[in-house]
Design a protein around this motif. Structure first.
Motif, PDB file in Angstrom:
ATOM      1  N   SER A 194       0.808  -1.206   0.000  1.00 21.94           N
ATOM      2  CA  SER A 194       0.000   0.000   0.000  1.00 21.94           C
ATOM      3  C   SER A 194       0.846   1.263   0.000  1.00 21.94           C
ATOM      4  CB  SER A 194      -0.942   0.010   1.210  1.00 21.94           C
ATOM      5  OG  SER A 194      -0.183   0.011   2.404  1.00 21.94           O
ATOM      6  N   LYS A 234     -12.746   9.826  -2.229  1.00 22.99           N
ATOM      7  CA  LYS A 234     -11.347   9.932  -1.782  1.00 22.99           C
ATOM      8  C   LYS A 234     -10.612  11.061  -2.493  1.00 22.99           C
ATOM      9  CE  LYS A 234      -9.453   6.436  -4.968  1.00 22.99           C
ATOM     10  NZ  LYS A 234      -8.682   5.176  -5.044  1.00 22.99           N
ATOM     11  N   VAL A 263      -7.709  11.858   0.364  1.00 23.68           N
ATOM     12  CA  VAL A 263      -7.154  10.727   1.113  1.00 23.68           C
ATOM     13  C   VAL A 263      -6.710   9.646   0.129  1.00 23.68           C
ATOM     14  CG1 VAL A 263      -8.584  11.211   3.115  1.00 23.68           C
ATOM     15  CG2 VAL A 263      -9.413   9.616   1.389  1.00 23.68           C
ATOM     16  N   HIS A 264      -5.790   8.814   0.556  1.00 21.58           N
ATOM     17  CA  HIS A 264      -5.255   7.752  -0.293  1.00 21.58           C
ATOM     18  C   HIS A 264      -5.749   6.407   0.209  1.00 21.58           C
ATOM     19  CE1 HIS A 264      -2.523  10.472  -2.439  1.00 21.58           C
ATOM     20  NE2 HIS A 264      -2.305  11.056  -1.261  1.00 21.58           N
ATOM     21  N   THR A 265      -6.547   5.730  -0.625  1.00 22.03           N
ATOM     22  CA  THR A 265      -7.044   4.401  -0.295  1.00 22.03           C
ATOM     23  C   THR A 265      -6.907   3.512  -1.525  1.00 22.03           C
ATOM     24  OG1 THR A 265      -9.313   4.901  -0.982  1.00 22.03           O
ATOM     25  CG2 THR A 265      -8.747   5.361   1.313  1.00 22.03           C
ATOM     26  N   ARG A 311      -8.185   0.905  -4.431  1.00 26.61           N
ATOM     27  CA  ARG A 311      -9.394   0.838  -5.249  1.00 26.61           C
ATOM     28  C   ARG A 311      -9.924  -0.582  -5.213  1.00 26.61           C
ATOM     29  NH1 ARG A 311     -10.534   3.558 -11.127  1.00 26.61           N
ATOM     30  NH2 ARG A 311     -12.462   2.444 -11.610  1.00 26.61           N
ATOM     31  N   TYR A 369     -16.641  -1.708   0.947  1.00 21.95           N
ATOM     32  CA  TYR A 369     -15.216  -1.670   1.265  1.00 21.95           C
ATOM     33  C   TYR A 369     -14.615  -0.288   0.991  1.00 21.95           C
ATOM     34  CZ  TYR A 369     -15.620  -6.765   1.354  1.00 21.95           C
ATOM     35  OH  TYR A 369     -15.991  -8.052   1.648  1.00 21.95           O
ATOM     36  N   SER A 370     -15.051   0.352  -0.077  1.00 23.73           N
ATOM     37  CA  SER A 370     -14.528   1.678  -0.411  1.00 23.73           C
ATOM     38  C   SER A 370     -14.925   2.705   0.642  1.00 23.73           C
ATOM     39  CB  SER A 370     -15.036   2.113  -1.791  1.00 23.73           C
ATOM     40  OG  SER A 370     -14.582   1.251  -2.803  1.00 23.73           O
ATOM     41  N   ALA A 429     -12.913   2.115   3.778  1.00 21.94           N
ATOM     42  CA  ALA A 429     -11.534   2.595   3.654  1.00 21.94           C
ATOM     43  C   ALA A 429     -11.459   4.115   3.772  1.00 21.94           C
ATOM     44  CB  ALA A 429     -10.944   2.140   2.321  1.00 21.94           C
ATOM     45  N   VAL A 430     -12.439   4.808   3.185  1.00 17.66           N
ATOM     46  CA  VAL A 430     -12.443   6.274   3.270  1.00 17.66           C
ATOM     47  C   VAL A 430     -12.646   6.740   4.708  1.00 17.66           C
ATOM     48  CG1 VAL A 430     -13.749   8.345   2.649  1.00 17.66           C
ATOM     49  CG2 VAL A 430     -13.180   6.668   0.897  1.00 17.66           C
ATOM     50  N   ARG A 453     -12.004   5.129   7.431  1.00 14.94           N
ATOM     51  CA  ARG A 453     -10.844   4.776   8.259  1.00 14.94           C
ATOM     52  C   ARG A 453      -9.702   5.788   8.090  1.00 14.94           C
ATOM     53  NH1 ARG A 453     -10.621  -0.404  10.423  1.00 14.94           N
ATOM     54  NH2 ARG A 453     -12.332  -1.792   9.815  1.00 14.94           N
ATOM     55  N   ASN A 454      -9.642   6.397   6.911  1.00 12.34           N
ATOM     56  CA  ASN A 454      -8.558   7.351   6.639  1.00 12.34           C
ATOM     57  C   ASN A 454      -9.037   8.794   6.614  1.00 12.34           C
ATOM     58  OD1 ASN A 454      -6.020   5.624   5.687  1.00 12.34           O
ATOM     59  ND2 ASN A 454      -7.855   4.652   4.876  1.00 12.34           N
TER      60      ASN A 454
END
Length: 639
Positions: free
Chosen positions: A135, A199, A204-206, A208, A217-218, A221-222, A224-225
């Motif tokens: 990652s 994102k 933010v960097h997640t 894909r 899931y997307s 992830a957003v 969480r960050n």
């Protein structure tokens, strides 16, 4: 040299066959059908059409530029490939297309489907530099290069599929993607696209995600960050979103007063690029920008055919969806402006656009709803408008493409999300379909939720399967009705729905709005019995009971009747007459219905099983009197 000679010989043979096997009229028809531009360009009215096409071409080209850059992100390739895809296919469609108003080029739904394939075939984990923390340590240049190869190969395969389907006259294929299915699917695609752009708006960097539950899931992830949100990026994205929404609303409200729509997208791109360049936002504020855009066009390259086996299912789905979107828009504009479009030629045109353009590093294209509306509303009359739009894109790519390098990606995300508003408006279909057709509402909802939860590829398969099941359901559960006559007219309607409709005395008119075949023939007969209240089996059982009592009465009469032969003959003739009246009496007592009419007006076809079933029930209903007479003769009631 031998190969060249053999190739030349092959070409000569093909030309000779065409020359000798086709008349001049036939050959001309084939050529004009394959190149529709030859039918309208020689008679192009310069004074009437040219100015409108120029204005329309410039307006569409101005939209084409930012959308090409933005939708490339959805396709998981560098933005410059969106510009390539906004030039080559548009240029080719001018020669092969039959629609005068659709704008061919990048489109959000197709771009997202392409991006899903690219991420699956070339994930970040394949390009980890040390293999320990994929990652963080990824060779982005190698990853992007591989994704471009995958996308180009996918585009080639999509072009081949569309071209073959067009040559085989499979233009009717789009009818299996019913409108509720397409609208539910595109609304789900809008959800996927919106989630994928969050994102970029937040900076933010997640990773894909692709496949089932990718939306969940997307979002996870957003969130969480979310603590690492770049505030400057967020402010730029929100300001651009609000500005674009206001411009879009103004264009919609004052479209009759404005000579051309306000080009909000290009304004946002130019202004934000200038501010980003002047303030060096990439370095000073950590704002992610488009990055390197090479000047000029890349040389042609043969696609990687080795990945074709992995891409075929996706290519088939993308080819069908892309064609369905294009042909629906083309038919809408054709109906509005009074001309016709050829579905098979549109398939061929799209196939050629995708196949030939793929050698020049493009991705799959189709018609864009927003650009097509602009092209039509700004005075576009012919495909010349699209040609001028492609030339405008070419000038940017060749001359000033590098200018857009400081463009923040959050601006492209804002452009994408505002352009999705039209798709989200399709949610209004739900109450409308609830009032008109519950089955079509079910198709819409299944298409939407399946595509959101399972992904666009699996969702489309599920939606098409469900749509086919509804066709079977309609034949299994049709609307059955008894028809009655409207007094003093020749009109017949369902007596349960129309109070004025009156049934004719002794007559039942049965109607079922379905074809009769092996899967529903028994259901048809059951519905006929239930609606008319006549069951041949029960009717026959009742007659058997009557015969039994008639036998008993006849036996009693024989015991007390001893007459002469002359008298006996007279009695026989009298009994024969009485038995006829008894027969009529029996029939009247069993049912007051003397005629059943089967209305086959809604029936499209009847197969052999359905025909046998109808014949069987007809025989049971038509010949009970004959059967009863035979039994009365055998019992001695009729001599």
């Amino acid at each position: 040299m031998t190969q060249i000679k053999s190739y030349d010989t092959f070409i000569l043979i093909v030309i000779s066959l065409l020359f000798f096997s086709c008349s001049s009229e036939k050959a001309k028809s084939v050529v004009f059908g394959f190149l529709p531009i030859l039918t309208w360009l020689p008679s192009y009215p310069l004074k009437q059409y040219l100015f409108g096409d120029i204005v329309s071409g410039i307006s569409t080209g101005v939209m084409q530029l930012p959308q090409g850059l933005a939708y490339a992100m959805l396709a998981a390739v560098p933005p410059v490939f969106g510009l390539y895809s906004s030039f080559y296919p548009v240029l080719l469609y001018t020669f092969f297309g039959t629609s005068k108003h659709i704008s061919i080029g990048t489109f959000a739904v197709i771009s997202l489907m392409i991006g899903g394939v690219a991420v699956r075939e070339a994930p970040d984990s394949m390009f980890a530099v040390n293999g320990t923390n994929a990652s963080q340590v990824v060779d982005f240049e190698a990853r992007d290069a591989r994704r471009v190869e995958v996308v180009v190969a996918l585009t080639t395969l999509v072009g081949i599929i569309q071209l073959v389907l067009g040559l085989l006259r499979f233009g009717f294929l789009a009818i299996y993607l019913t409108e509720p299915l397409v609208r539910g699917f595109t609304t789900a695609a809008a959800v996927h696209v919106s989630v994928s752009q969050i994102k970029y708006l937040l900076g933010v960097h997640t990773a894909r995600f692709n496949g089932p539950l990718s939306v969940v899931y997307s979002l996870d992830a957003v969130f969480r960050n979310i603590a690492s949100t770049n505030v400057v990026t967020l402010i730029i994205g929100l300001v651009c979103t609000v500005f674009l929404y206001i411009i879009k609303d103004l264009n919609e409200r004052f479209k009759k007063k404005l000579p051309i729509p306000i080009p909000g997208e290009i304004i946002v791109v130019i202004v934000s690029t200038g501010i980003s360049y002047g303030m060096v936002m990439s370095e000073n504020y950590g704002v992610e920008v488009v990055g390197k855009i090479p000047t000029g066009l890349l040389p042609p390259k043969i696609p990687d055919f080795s990945v074709f086996p992995n891409l075929f299912p996706d290519a088939f789905a993308i080819s069908v969806v892309g064609f369905s979107i294009a042909i629906s828009l083309a038919k809408t504009f054709a109906l509005k402006h009074g001309y016709s479009v050829d579905g098979n030629q549109e398939l061929i045109a799209l196939g050629l656009c995708n196949f030939m353009s793929s050698f020049f590093h493009t991705f799959v294209v189709t018609a864009s709803m927003s650009r097509s509306l602009v092209q039509e509303s700004t005075g576009g009359h012919t495909e010349i408008a699209g040609l001028l739009a492609s030339i405008l894109v070419l000038l940017v790519v060749v001359a000033i493409g590098f200018v857009f390098q400081p463009l923040p990606t959050t601006v492209l995300a804002a452009i994408i999300m505002v352009n999705l508003l039209g798709m989200f408006k399709q949610l209004k279909d739900i109450p409308a379909l609830w009032r008109t057709s519950k089955i079509e509402l079910a198709i819409w909802l299944v298409s939407f939720f399946a595509s959101v939860l399972l992904g666009l590829d699996y969702g489309l398969v599920v939606a098409m399967g469900f749509a086919i099941l509804t066709v079977i359901y309609r034949t299994q559960c049709p609307k059955n009705a008894l028809l009655g006559q409207i007094p003093d007219t020749g009109l017949y309607f369902d007596v349960d729905e129309y109070e004025e409709a009156e049934e004719c005395s002794g007559i039942k008119i049965f109607q079922s709005n379905t074809s009769i075949y092996f899967a529903n023939s028994d259901l048809y007969v059951s519905a006929l019995k239930a609606k008319t209240g006549i069951d041949p089996a029960k009717l026959l059982a009742g007659r058997k009971s009557q015969i039994k009592y008639a036998k008993r009465d006849n036996g009693e009469r024989k015991a007390v009747n001893h007459c002469s032969s002359v008298k006996k003959n007279a009695v026989m003739n009298e009994n024969h007459t009485e038995s006829d009246s008894e027969d009529d009496f029996f029939l009247q007592r069993l049912t007051p219905i003397h005629t059943i009419i089967l209305d086959f007006t809604p029936v499209n076809f009847i197969d052999s099983v359905g025909a046998k079933c109808i014949k069987s029930v007809s025989q049971q209903l038509l010949f009970p009197k004959k059967t009863l007479e035979d039994r009365l003769v055998r019992s001695g009631l009729i001599h």
